[in-house]
Design an enzyme around this catalytic site. Structure first.
Site, PDB file in Angstrom:
ATOM      1  N   HIS A  66      14.276  78.424  64.551  1.00  0.00           N
ATOM      2  CA  HIS A  66      13.212  77.635  63.924  1.00  0.00           C
ATOM      3  C   HIS A  66      11.847  78.260  64.181  1.00  0.00           C
ATOM      4  O   HIS A  66      10.997  78.308  63.298  1.00  0.00           O
ATOM      5  CB  HIS A  66      13.256  76.188  64.436  1.00  0.00           C
ATOM      6  CG  HIS A  66      14.390  75.409  63.837  1.00  0.00           C
ATOM      7  ND1 HIS A  66      14.495  74.053  63.951  1.00  0.00           N
ATOM      8  CD2 HIS A  66      15.460  75.800  63.129  1.00  0.00           C
ATOM      9  CE1 HIS A  66      15.585  73.638  63.326  1.00  0.00           C
ATOM     10  NE2 HIS A  66      16.202  74.674  62.826  1.00  0.00           N
ATOM     11  N   VAL A  70       9.333  79.661  61.058  1.00  0.00           N
ATOM     12  CA  VAL A  70       8.042  79.021  60.797  1.00  0.00           C
ATOM     13  C   VAL A  70       6.892  79.881  61.315  1.00  0.00           C
ATOM     14  O   VAL A  70       5.742  79.626  61.035  1.00  0.00           O
ATOM     15  CB  VAL A  70       7.990  77.628  61.455  1.00  0.00           C
ATOM     16  CG1 VAL A  70       6.732  76.893  61.070  1.00  0.00           C
ATOM     17  CG2 VAL A  70       9.197  76.813  61.062  1.00  0.00           C
TER      18      VAL A  70
END
Ligand code: HEM
Ligand SMILES: *[C@@H]1O[C@H](CO)[C@@H](O)[C@H](O)[C@H]1NC(C)=O
Ligand SMILES: *[C@@H]1O[C@H](CO)[C@@H](O)[C@H](O)[C@H]1NC(C)=O
Length: 317
Positions: A66, A70
Site C-alpha cells: 500500500h 500510494v
C-alpha cells in the site's frame, strides 16, 4: 572540430547530471558503510516477532504494498490524514522493537525497514528472496487522495489491471503479485457479497467451488460479523508457496479479484499466467521477486527529499 566536441561534452555532462537527478538512487549496497549490519539486525527482530505472530509477514508486506502504490513512504500520520494501513498490528510488532534500530540512528528509513522486513519474512515463510534495492526516505506528508491507486477487492479485472498499468506494471506483475495472497487473512467484509446475492443476481458468485462456498457461507453468514478472519489460501494458509494458483484454478480464490485472474472469459491470456505459476513454483518465485523490486521502486523519495524517521509511527517533530 574542438568546439563541436566541447559542446558535445557539455551536453553529455548536463544529460548525465539530469539523469542522475531524475532517476531513483536505490541500491542494494546503500547502507554498506553507513549501517553494514542492518540486515542481520532486521532479521533478528523479525524472527523474534514472527515467533509470536505467524501472520507477521502477511501484515508487513501488505503495508509495503500500500505504501508503494500510494507513494506514502510511511507518511500515514501526517496530521489529520490518518491512514489505516500503517497502523496495522504488524507495524506495532516491528516498531515495538525500536531500540534495535538505534544501531544506526538517523540513518535507516522506516520505508526501507518495511521493505527489508518484507523480503526477510517472505523467505522465512518459505518464499523466494531477491536482491533488495535500498535508500528510500520517509515522507513528511500523506496522500489520502492517492489511496485510490490501490486496487479494491470488488473491482473487475479491467479495473485492477488499469491500476497496475498506471504504475508501469503489467499483467504478469498483477498475477505474480496477487500470489502474495498465499498467506494472511481477509475479513468477511471483503468478499461476503460473493456468497449469497452476488451482484443482485439472487445467487452466489458462480465462480466459487460449491464445497468452498459452503465453508465460506458458514464462516460469513448473512448478517453475521463482518470482521471474521478467513485464510486467503485455504490449502496452506501460512506458507508462501504457489498453492494460491491451484486454488484459483479450482475456483477457490477468496476475493473476487483473485478469482477474476482465472475466470474472466475474455482474458485467456491472464488465465494462462495463472496456469504457468500453478505449474512452476520457480517461475512464480522469480516473477514475484521481480515484482517486489519494481514495486519498491515506484517513485521513492531519495537524496535530500523527505526525512529519516526516528519513530516509524509519526513524522519527526
Ligand atoms: C489485485 C490487487 C489486490 C487487491 C484487490 C487486494 C485486496 C486485499 C484485501 C481486500 C485483503 C483483505 C484485507 C482485509 O480483510 O481488511 C488483502 C489482504 C492481503 N493482501 Fe492484498 N490485494 C491486492 C494485491 C496485493 C499485493 C500486491 C500484495 C503484496 C505484494 C498483497 C498482500 C496481501 C496480504 C499479505 C494480505 C493479508 C494481510 C493480513 O493477513 O493481514 N495484496 N488484500
Ligand atoms: C550484527 O547483528 C546481529 C544481530 O543483531 C548481532 O548478533 C551481531 O553481533 C551484530 N554484529 C556486529 C558486528 O555488530
Ligand atoms: C454485475 O452486473 C452488472 C449489470 O448487470 C454487469 O454489468 C456487471 O458486469 C456484473 N459484474 C460482475 C462482476 O458480474
Amino acid at each position: 572540430m574542438p568546439s563541436f566536441s566541447i559542446t558535445t561534452m557539455v551536453l553529455v555532462i548536463i544529460a548525465m547530471m539530469m539523469f542522475g537527478v531524475s532517476t531513483a538512487q536505490l541500491s542494494p549496497t546503500f547502507y554498506a558503510t553507513s549501517c553494514s549490519n542492518l540486515s542481520n539486525v532486521v532479521r533478528e527482530v523479525v524472527e523474534q516477532a514472527r515467533a509470536n505472530d505467524v501472520r507477521l509477514g502477511a501484515k508487513i508486506i501488505r503495508v509495503h504494498f500500500h505504501d508503494c502504490f500510494v507513494n506514502l513512504q510511511m507518511a500515514y500520520r501526517a496530521r489529520k490524514v490518518q491512514l489505516r494501513t500503517c497502523q496495522q498490528p504488524g507495524m506495532k510488532s516491528l516498531t515495538a522493537s525500536k531500540p534495535h534500530w538505534s544501531v544506526c540512528p538517523g540513518v535507516v528509513s522506516c520505508a526501507d525497514i518495511v521493505a527489508l522486513a518484507s523480503q526477510i519474512l517472505v523467505s522465512l515463510d518459505g518464499g523466494p528472496t531477491w536482491e533488495l534495492p535500498l535508500g528510500r526516505r520517509d515522507s513528511r506528508t500523506a496522500n489520502r487522495a492517492g489511496t485510490t491507486a490501490i486496487p479494491g477487492p470488488f473491482e473487475t479485472l479491467t479495473q485492477i489491471e488499469a491500476k497496475y498499468i498506471a504504475q508501469g506494471l503489467d499483467a504478469t506483475d498483477l498475477v505474480a503479485s496477487s500470489g502474495a495472497h498465499t498467506f494472511g487473512r481477509a475479513r468477511c467484509a471483503t468478499f461476503s457479497r460473493r456468497l449469497f446475492n452476488f451482484n443482485n443476481t439472487g445467487s452466489p458468485d458462480s465462480t466459487i467451488d460449491p464445497t468452498y462456498l459452503q465453508t465460506l457461507q458458514q464462516s460469513c453468514p448473512q448478517g453475521g460479523p463482518a470482521g471474521t478472519l478467513n485464510n486467503l489460501d485455504p490449502t496452506t494458509p501460512d506458507a508462501f508457496d504457489n498453492n494460491y494458483y491451484t486454488n484459483v484454478q479450482n475456483n477457490r480464490g477468496l476475493l473476487q479479484t483473485d478469482q477474476v485472474l482465472f475466470s474472466t472469459a475474455d482474458r485467456p491470456d491472464v488465465a494462462a499466467i495463472v496456469n504457468r505459476f500453478a505449474g512452476s513454483q520457480a517461475e512464480f518465485f522469480a516473477a514475484f521477486g521481480q515484482f517486489m523490486i519494481r514495486m519498491g521502486d515506484l517513485n521513492p523519495l531519495t537524496g535530500n527529499n523527505g526525512e529519516i524517521r526516528t519513530n516509524c509511527r509519526r513524522i519527526n517533530q
